[in-house]
Structures are given as C-alpha cells and as structure tokens.
Design a protein around this motif. Structure first.
Motif, short mmCIF file in Angstrom:
data_model
loop_
_atom_site.label_atom_id
_atom_site.label_comp_id
_atom_site.label_asym_id
_atom_site.label_seq_id
_atom_site.Cartn_x
_atom_site.Cartn_y
_atom_site.Cartn_z
N GLY A 63 0.80 -1.21 0.00
CA GLY A 63 0.00 0.00 0.00
C GLY A 63 0.84 1.26 0.00
N VAL A 64 0.26 2.35 0.52
CA VAL A 64 1.06 3.58 0.67
C VAL A 64 1.78 3.60 2.01
CG1 VAL A 64 -0.34 5.02 -0.85
CG2 VAL A 64 -0.98 4.80 1.55
N GLY A 65 1.48 2.60 2.86
CA GLY A 65 2.06 2.58 4.20
C GLY A 65 3.57 2.66 4.24
N PRO A 66 4.31 1.78 3.52
CA PRO A 66 5.78 1.84 3.60
C PRO A 66 6.37 3.00 2.82
CG PRO A 66 5.09 0.17 2.04
CD PRO A 66 3.83 0.66 2.71
N ILE A 67 5.52 3.86 2.25
CA ILE A 67 6.00 5.06 1.56
C ILE A 67 5.56 6.31 2.35
CG2 ILE A 67 5.90 6.44 -0.55
CD1 ILE A 67 5.51 3.82 -2.07
N PHE A 68 4.26 6.49 2.50
CA PHE A 68 3.75 7.67 3.19
C PHE A 68 4.13 7.67 4.67
CE2 PHE A 68 0.11 9.23 0.25
CZ PHE A 68 0.96 9.16 -0.83
N GLY A 69 4.04 6.48 5.33
CA GLY A 69 4.39 6.39 6.75
C GLY A 69 5.84 6.79 7.02
N PRO A 70 6.82 6.17 6.33
CA PRO A 70 8.22 6.57 6.52
C PRO A 70 8.50 8.02 6.13
CG PRO A 70 8.12 4.39 5.58
CD PRO A 70 6.71 4.92 5.56
N ILE A 71 7.79 8.55 5.13
CA ILE A 71 7.97 9.96 4.77
C ILE A 71 7.56 10.85 5.94
CG2 ILE A 71 7.03 11.81 3.33
CD1 ILE A 71 7.09 9.83 0.98
N LEU A 72 6.41 10.55 6.54
CA LEU A 72 5.97 11.31 7.71
C LEU A 72 6.89 11.03 8.90
CD1 LEU A 72 2.12 10.70 7.36
CD2 LEU A 72 3.31 12.86 6.98
N GLY A 73 7.34 9.77 9.02
CA GLY A 73 8.24 9.40 10.11
C GLY A 73 9.61 10.04 9.98
N ALA A 74 9.98 10.46 8.76
CA ALA A 74 11.29 11.10 8.55
C ALA A 74 11.43 12.39 9.34
CB ALA A 74 11.50 11.37 7.06
N LEU A 75 10.31 12.97 9.75
CA LEU A 75 10.35 14.18 10.57
C LEU A 75 11.03 13.93 11.92
CD1 LEU A 75 6.76 15.53 9.84
CD2 LEU A 75 8.91 16.58 9.08
N TYR A 76 11.06 12.67 12.35
CA TYR A 76 11.71 12.32 13.61
C TYR A 76 13.21 12.10 13.44
CZ TYR A 76 6.96 11.56 15.27
OH TYR A 76 5.65 11.73 15.60
N GLY A 77 13.68 12.13 12.19
CA GLY A 77 15.10 11.96 11.94
C GLY A 77 15.49 10.50 11.78
N ALA A 276 10.48 0.78 2.76
CA ALA A 276 10.30 1.83 3.77
C ALA A 276 11.61 2.57 4.04
CB ALA A 276 9.76 1.21 5.06
N MET A 277 12.72 1.84 4.12
CA MET A 277 14.02 2.46 4.35
C MET A 277 14.35 3.44 3.23
SD MET A 277 15.68 1.50 7.16
CE MET A 277 17.43 1.64 6.79
N ILE A 278 14.09 3.04 2.00
CA ILE A 278 14.42 3.88 0.84
C ILE A 278 13.65 5.20 0.89
CG2 ILE A 278 14.14 4.07 -1.67
CD1 ILE A 278 14.85 1.03 -1.77
N TRP A 279 12.35 5.13 1.17
CA TRP A 279 11.55 6.36 1.15
C TRP A 279 11.80 7.23 2.37
CZ3 TRP A 279 9.74 8.45 -2.97
CH2 TRP A 279 9.48 7.64 -4.09
N ALA A 280 12.11 6.61 3.51
CA ALA A 280 12.50 7.40 4.68
C ALA A 280 13.80 8.15 4.39
CB ALA A 280 12.65 6.50 5.90
N ALA A 281 14.75 7.47 3.76
CA ALA A 281 16.04 8.09 3.43
C ALA A 281 15.85 9.23 2.42
CB ALA A 281 16.99 7.05 2.86
N ALA A 282 14.98 9.00 1.44
CA ALA A 282 14.73 10.04 0.44
C ALA A 282 14.15 11.30 1.10
CB ALA A 282 13.78 9.52 -0.64
N ALA A 283 13.18 11.08 1.99
CA ALA A 283 12.54 12.23 2.65
C ALA A 283 13.51 12.97 3.56
CB ALA A 283 11.33 11.74 3.46
N MET A 284 14.41 12.24 4.22
CA MET A 284 15.36 12.88 5.15
C MET A 284 16.45 13.66 4.42
SD MET A 284 16.12 9.98 8.02
CE MET A 284 14.83 8.86 8.54
N SER A 285 16.81 13.24 3.22
CA SER A 285 18.04 13.76 2.61
C SER A 285 17.83 14.77 1.49
CB SER A 285 18.87 12.59 2.05
OG SER A 285 18.14 11.89 1.05
N LEU A 286 16.63 14.87 0.94
CA LEU A 286 16.47 15.65 -0.29
C LEU A 286 15.78 17.00 -0.10
CD1 LEU A 286 15.41 12.80 -2.77
CD2 LEU A 286 17.68 13.77 -2.41
#
Length: 485
Positions: A63-77, A276-286
């Motif tokens: 679903g969008v969970g392992p994409i949208f969730g980690p993107i929002l979770g990226a706010l925690y670093g 999930a790791m990939i999208w969290a990393a993308a959100a944190m770094s770009l």
C-alpha cells in the motif's frame, strides 16, 4: 549513508537468520495439505505458485504505508531507521508469518475467527467489527492517495471525481472476481514495477551521494517530537502493521505448501522494510531537513514528496515510472482490503461466496461507505488508520503468542513485540487528540497499568487453554472439499 546501508543489510540478514529461527519454532508440516487444496472453490481457495503468491502478498501488504508512513516518520530523523529495521525483523515479519501460518492450519481463517478461537468468543465479535472498520479505512486511504498522485501526474487533466470513479470500478471487479482472474494475472507485472521504482530511487540516493543522516546521540530524540509513542504509530507498514493480519489469510488460501510460508510471509515483510528504508532516506536527505520537509508536506502532503524525490533521482521519464509504481502500490492493497472485508463478513455469517451475486450483496455496501469516507480529510483518515492499524497488530501478536504458548513452544518471539505495541498503542490512545487527551506522563502510567493487566489476563487464559488441550488446528483428514460452502 552508513546507517541506511547497514539497515538494508540487517534486514536481509534478518530474513536468513531470525526468519529461519521463527520458522523452526513454529514447525512446518510439509506433508500437511493446505486450504488451497482441501477447500478449493475456484474463487478464494485455489493453489498458486510461490513466486506469484509472494508478489501478491507484497503488493497486498505494501500500500502507501511503507512510503507515506516513513515519509511522515522522517520528521523524527534517522531514529526512524532503527524502528523500521528492528521493528520489521522482530515484530512485523514475525506478526505476518505467524498470522499466515496459523491461518493455514485453520482452513485459511481470518483474524476475527482466530481471535475468537484463541482469545475468547467475545473477541471474535470485537475483532470482526474492528477488522472491517480498519479495512474500510485502509481501502479509502488507498483510494484517495493514488487518486491524488494521478491527478498531479496528469496536471489536472482528469478530475478527482473521474479518477476516484475509475479506481472504485477496478476495485469492484478485483473484489468480486476469482483471485486468479485479475490479482493473480496482473500482480506479477505490478510487482516488477513496484520493485524497479523503489530500487531506482534507492540506487539514486546511493550513487548521487545524497546526504542521508546518520543516527547519533544528538539526533536520537529530536526536539519537539516525542519518539514514543508517535513514531511507532506513524510508521506502521514497513515496520509492524495490523493491516497485514487482514491480508495474509488471502494468501494462506492459495499457498501450496507450508514450507513456502517463510518466503511468502516473513520474506515479503522484509522486502516492505527495504522499501520503507528507501523512502524514509529520500525524505530525510532531499528536502533541507525537517524544515523543508515540513513545508513540502504542508503544501502537497506525502504525495508531493514522492513526486519530487522520484523526479530528482530518476529524471522526468524514470521519475514518472517511479510515480506510477507508487500509484500501483496503494491500488493493489486497496482492492485486497475490500476483498478481505468481503471474506471476513462472509465467514462471520457463514455466507457462501461461490455465487457472484452473494459476493455482490456484501461488497456493494462496503463501497458505498468507502465512497462517503473519501470526503474526509486525508490527514484525519491517516490518524484513525494508524490507531486502528496498530491495535489490530497488537491483537494479532497476542493470538500468535497464545498459539505458541498452548503448543508449548517459544511464545516470547510474539509476546515481546505484543507487549511493546500494546504499550505504544494504549499510550497513544490515552494521549492523542483523537483519544482521551491525557497529559503524556499520565498516559504513560495508564498505558503501563493496562499493559500489565493484559499480560496477567494472557497468562491466566493461556494456562486454562493449555490445560483444556484445545485443538490448535482444524483436522482435515477425510475432508470433503465439495461440501465446503
């Protein structure tokens, strides 16, 4: 970058080590026939090979969970990386494996029936209502999210109403037709698109030297962002998700042999963790850290992050393909969310699903309600989805722990993550604006009391059930599959 790469490596190692450990504890029976054969009906029960089942399972749970969730979770670093990796290996993949395998041992039963058998009859009714609510929320979230992405991709060429209507039409066919007609045929193609898009973004991050932050003591607990319990509710899919407990029985009804379970259930959760790791990393770094990320989220939500990251990493054409992969992801979970809801309701009322008209009577009201829910703000829907999702994960893990306790096996592999997510979920419910709004310190105390009470109740019930010697699996000897409703 090192934290990110080490996290990916640990996920893969976890599959080959802890995954085998969990499989050994459960104890597969290769000679035992699966429901795909004993209950074959040509609609929901039918055998499919490991590769097809694995890709369907991945698309069902992603679903969008392992994409949208980690993107929002990226706010925690970068602390989000730790939850994804360790949550996936020790909680999420265990949750998925046990749910799938226990379902296989019980004619492909869904979570409400399993909860009724192992946690008490009252829980069957509670979990049944809860699971249907979760699936309606999931289906709705997985309609609005891809519709927004498609609308952005087409620059408003098609209205949101038209896009929503097209997605709902697809969902109706995918929910009603036999599983091998649409899902079984097209999911392998969709799965390839999903994997290519995720790996493309991941490779782009690595080879362009994106500034992916490392976990340090200074950023372990970011300012104004309490990690516990919010992080563990924000990132669910990709680490631990109760939605998966509603999806694994779909594939438990098409699995050919119990030996395939580790690949299908544990392995595909690991694959979701990598995504999930990939999208969290993308959100944190770009996006210039939390400030820039917050601004983009405020203007366009997680969908805007997906579009920007895909285009930055892969260019216009590659980015468009990546966005299409992300669009496919929620659609291929939304259809199985509605399919699972239909199956759960049918099981609850013992209503045969051989005839398409019987399937229609259950499915149409679900779509009407879901369409009404699309009018609600996505952020609000996501909050309720996260709460319902982790509450379902909590129930599923306690079911797994009870099964293993009664079987006199190592139940701690399920009980430890069950205790953790019980504490996190109850803390959130007591503290959150959509819950009881208690101060966080009071919420911690209340959640601790509730969690201890649940543990005591578990051992009291588990000892009684072990003494009663209740059957852990349905006897299939002499089963006449033609008599199955």
């Amino acid at each position: 970058m090192y934290t990110f790469l080490a996290g990916i490596a640990l996920l893969i190692i976890g599959y080959f080590t802890y995954g085998k450990f969990v499989e050994k504890i459960f104890g597969v029976k290769e000679a035992r026939q699966t429901p795909a054969y004993t209950h074959q009906d040509g609609v929901d029960y039918l055998p499919m090979n490991t590769k097809k089942n694995s890709l369907i399972q991945l698309l069902n749970i992603a679903g969008v969970g392992p994409i949208f969730g980690p993107i929002l979770g990226a706010l925690y670093g970068p602390v989000a990386f730790l939850w994804i990796v360790f949550g996936c290996i020790f909680a999420g993949a265990v949750h998925d494996y046990l749910t799938g395998m226990i379902s296989i041992r019980n004619r492909g039963a869904h979570l409400p029936e399993l909860a009724g058998k192992f946690l008490g009859k009252v829980m069957k009714h509670v979990v049944n209502a809860f699971a249907v609510l979760l699936l309606l929320l999931t289906g709705t979230v997985f309609v609005t999210a891809p519709a927004g992405l498609l609308n952005n991709l087409m620059n408003g060429w098609a209205t949101m109403g038209l896009i929503l209507g097209a997605i709902f039409l697809y969902y109706i066919f995918a929910t009603l037709l036999p599983i091998d007609k649409i899902i079984g045929r097209f999911y392998p193609i969709f799965g390839a698109l999903l994997l290519i898009s995720a790996l493309g973004v991941g490779a782009g991050l690595v080879f362009t030297g994106a500034p992916i932050p490392e976990v340090t003591l200074s950023n372990f607990h970011p300012d104004n962002a309490p990690v516990f319990p919010l992080l563990f509710l924000t990132i669910s899919c990709g680490a631990l998700s109760g939605f998966h407990a509603t999806q694994t029985p779909i594939i438990s009804r098409t699995t050919q042999n119990e030996k395939q379970g580790r690949n299908i259930f544990y392995g595909m959760m690991i694959a979701e963790g990598v995504i999930a790791m990939i999208w969290a990393a993308a959100a944190m770094s770009l996006f210039n850290g939390p400030v820039g990320l917050n601004e983009l989220l405020a203007n366009g939500g997680p969908a805007a992050i997906v579009s920007e990251a895909s285009t930055l990493m892969l260019g216009a054409i590659g980015g468009t393909l990546a966005i299409l992969g992300v669009i496919v992801l929620p659609i291929t979970s939304g259809d199985t969310a509605f399919r699972s809801a239909r199956m759960i309701i049918a099981d609850y009322f013992n209503y045969s699903q051989r005839k398409v008209t019987n399937r229609l009577w259950i499915a149409l009201p679900l779509f009407v309600v879901a369409f009404g829910l699309t009018k609600i703000d996505f952020t609000l829907l996501w909050r309720y989805f996260s709460w319902a999702n982790q509450s379902t994960a909590m129930i599923a893990l306690w079911v797994g722990a009870m099964y293993l306790f009664i079987a006199k096996k190592n139940y701690w592999i399920a009980m430890i993550p069950a205790i953790f997510i019980t504490m996190a979920t109850t803390t959130y419910i007591l503290n959150a604006p959509i819950g009881f709004r208690l101060p966080i310190n009071i919420a911690y105390i209340g959640a601790t009391i509730i969690t201890v009470a649940v543990i005591v109740a578990f051992f009291y019930s588990a000892r009684k059930q072990r003494a009663a010697n209740i059957p852990l699996e349905i006897d299939i000897s002499g089963w006449d599959k033609d008599s199955v409703a």
